[in-house]
Write a protein that holds these residues in place. Structure first.
Motif, PDB file in Angstrom:
ATOM      1  N   LEU A 185       0.944  -1.099   0.086  1.00 38.49           N
ATOM      2  CA  LEU A 185      -0.059  -0.004   0.033  1.00 38.49           C
ATOM      3  C   LEU A 185       0.803   1.045   0.195  1.00 38.49           C
ATOM      4  O   LEU A 185       0.578   2.251  -0.636  1.00 38.49           O
ATOM      5  N   MET A 186       1.973   1.140   0.661  1.00 34.58           N
ATOM      6  CA  MET A 186       2.743   2.246   0.949  1.00 34.58           C
ATOM      7  C   MET A 186       3.610   2.629  -0.591  1.00 34.58           C
ATOM      8  O   MET A 186       3.620   3.726  -1.043  1.00 34.58           O
ATOM      9  N   LYS A 187       3.845   1.456  -1.191  1.00 36.63           N
ATOM     10  CA  LYS A 187       4.414   1.644  -2.536  1.00 36.63           C
ATOM     11  C   LYS A 187       3.500   2.217  -3.462  1.00 36.63           C
ATOM     12  O   LYS A 187       3.798   3.108  -4.372  1.00 36.63           O
ATOM     13  N   ALA A 188       2.240   1.791  -3.580  1.00 36.64           N
ATOM     14  CA  ALA A 188       1.204   2.383  -4.349  1.00 36.64           C
ATOM     15  C   ALA A 188       0.908   3.589  -4.175  1.00 36.64           C
ATOM     16  O   ALA A 188       0.932   4.605  -4.893  1.00 36.64           O
ATOM     17  N   ALA A 189       0.992   4.347  -2.886  1.00 39.94           N
ATOM     18  CA  ALA A 189       0.795   5.811  -2.505  1.00 39.94           C
ATOM     19  C   ALA A 189       2.031   6.386  -3.022  1.00 39.94           C
ATOM     20  O   ALA A 189       1.641   7.532  -3.408  1.00 39.94           O
ATOM     21  N   GLN A 190       3.244   5.957  -2.892  1.00 37.84           N
ATOM     22  CA  GLN A 190       4.310   6.516  -3.724  1.00 37.84           C
ATOM     23  C   GLN A 190       4.221   6.741  -4.770  1.00 37.84           C
ATOM     24  O   GLN A 190       4.462   7.861  -5.620  1.00 37.84           O
ATOM     25  N   GLN A 191       3.499   5.855  -5.791  1.00 42.14           N
ATOM     26  CA  GLN A 191       3.677   5.601  -7.076  1.00 42.14           C
ATOM     27  C   GLN A 191       2.405   6.818  -7.440  1.00 42.14           C
ATOM     28  O   GLN A 191       2.647   7.554  -8.407  1.00 42.14           O
ATOM     29  N   GLN A 192       1.343   7.027  -6.721  1.00 38.80           N
ATOM     30  CA  GLN A 192       0.445   8.022  -6.984  1.00 38.80           C
ATOM     31  C   GLN A 192       0.917   9.079  -6.697  1.00 38.80           C
ATOM     32  O   GLN A 192       0.675  10.106  -7.554  1.00 38.80           O
ATOM     33  N   LEU A 193       1.864   9.515  -5.668  1.00 38.81           N
ATOM     34  CA  LEU A 193       2.492  10.688  -5.493  1.00 38.81           C
ATOM     35  C   LEU A 193       3.521  11.121  -6.812  1.00 38.81           C
ATOM     36  O   LEU A 193       3.315  12.436  -6.803  1.00 38.81           O
ATOM     37  N   ASP A 194       3.918  10.234  -7.309  1.00 40.00           N
ATOM     38  CA  ASP A 194       4.989  10.360  -8.495  1.00 40.00           C
ATOM     39  C   ASP A 194       4.256  10.557  -9.502  1.00 40.00           C
ATOM     40  O   ASP A 194       4.522  11.610 -10.346  1.00 40.00           O
ATOM     41  N   THR A 195       2.979  10.074  -9.871  1.00 37.91           N
ATOM     42  CA  THR A 195       2.321  10.339 -10.825  1.00 37.91           C
ATOM     43  C   THR A 195       1.608  11.735 -10.876  1.00 37.91           C
ATOM     44  O   THR A 195       1.650  12.511 -11.836  1.00 37.91           O
ATOM     45  N   LEU A 196       1.105  12.150  -9.656  1.00 39.34           N
ATOM     46  CA  LEU A 196       0.592  13.246  -9.723  1.00 39.34           C
ATOM     47  C   LEU A 196       1.571  14.430  -9.438  1.00 39.34           C
ATOM     48  O   LEU A 196       1.298  15.474  -9.930  1.00 39.34           O
ATOM     49  N   SER A 197       2.929  14.041  -9.229  1.00 38.79           N
ATOM     50  CA  SER A 197       3.986  15.261  -9.239  1.00 38.79           C
ATOM     51  C   SER A 197       4.190  15.418 -10.837  1.00 38.79           C
ATOM     52  O   SER A 197       4.387  16.595 -11.293  1.00 38.79           O
ATOM     53  N   LYS A 198       4.086  14.293 -11.516  1.00 32.56           N
ATOM     54  CA  LYS A 198       4.407  14.435 -13.025  1.00 32.56           C
ATOM     55  C   LYS A 198       3.565  15.436 -13.603  1.00 32.56           C
ATOM     56  O   LYS A 198       3.833  16.218 -14.491  1.00 32.56           O
ATOM     57  N   GLU A 199       1.966  15.087 -13.356  1.00 36.68           N
ATOM     58  CA  GLU A 199       0.837  15.880 -13.819  1.00 36.68           C
ATOM     59  C   GLU A 199       1.324  17.247 -13.422  1.00 36.68           C
ATOM     60  O   GLU A 199       0.531  18.147 -14.392  1.00 36.68           O
ATOM     61  N   ALA A 200       1.474  17.511 -12.082  1.00 34.57           N
ATOM     62  CA  ALA A 200       1.491  19.074 -11.741  1.00 34.57           C
ATOM     63  C   ALA A 200       2.644  19.778 -12.774  1.00 34.57           C
ATOM     64  O   ALA A 200       2.623  20.914 -12.962  1.00 34.57           O
ATOM     65  N   THR A 201       3.842  19.136 -12.805  1.00 32.89           N
ATOM     66  CA  THR A 201       5.071  19.393 -13.617  1.00 32.89           C
ATOM     67  C   THR A 201       4.271  19.804 -15.059  1.00 32.89           C
ATOM     68  O   THR A 201       4.705  20.929 -15.714  1.00 32.89           O
ATOM     69  N   ASP A 202       3.794  18.680 -15.753  1.00 34.11           N
ATOM     70  CA  ASP A 202       3.115  18.991 -17.194  1.00 34.11           C
ATOM     71  C   ASP A 202       2.293  20.253 -16.981  1.00 34.11           C
ATOM     72  O   ASP A 202       2.452  21.023 -18.005  1.00 34.11           O
ATOM     73  N   ALA A 203       1.364  20.603 -16.170  1.00 34.51           N
ATOM     74  CA  ALA A 203       0.380  21.268 -15.853  1.00 34.51           C
ATOM     75  C   ALA A 203       0.988  22.950 -15.891  1.00 34.51           C
ATOM     76  O   ALA A 203       0.608  23.766 -16.662  1.00 34.51           O
TER      77      ALA A 203
END
Length: 136
Positions: free
Chosen positions: A9-27
């Protein structure tokens, strides 16, 4: 909940954070790109105004200014949309970070419980050895 499932669950949460960080950078890159387009358009307007005045072609200026105004509105709309995306991502990042923090705390609590159980088992073993020596 087992240590393995918490780690997953911790790894999945970290992956979600990484994905959202990339989305924020793209935006943010989209906002920066639109701001550059806006600045370029504004500079072009100023150049066109100067040239129209210098060449005594002010009659063509209103049509150009109307097109520039329409383009400016489109760019500003795109900037607003990208900034709204960033705000949405920011909210999702906060939630994802809170979730990851929750899993981190659960993992720490679980590790503390396991350490406490191990210490208690060791103490029982030592007590058994001490009792055996006293009685033997």
């Amino acid at each position: 909940m087992s240590q393995n499932s918490l780690s997953t669950l911790m790894k999945a949460a970290q992956q979600q954070l990484d994905t959202l960080s990339k989305e924020a950078t793209d935006a943010q890159a989209r906002v920066d790109e639109q701001n550059l387009r806006l600045a370029t358009l504004q500079a072009k307007v100023e150049v066109e105004k100067s040239q129209a005045m210098a060449l005594n072609m002010q009659a063509l200026l209103p049509a150009f200014m109307a097109r520039a105004k329409a383009q400016t509105q489109i760019i500003k709309r795109d900037i607003a949309a990208a900034e709204a995306d960033i705000e949405n991502i920011r909210v999702r990042l906060q939630k994802a970070y809170a979730e990851k923090s929750k899993y981190e705390q659960l993992i720490q609590q679980r590790e503390a419980q396991l350490a406490q159980k191990a210490a208690m088992a060791e103490q029982l073993e030592m007590d058994d050895i001490a009792n055996a020596r006293r009685s033997g």
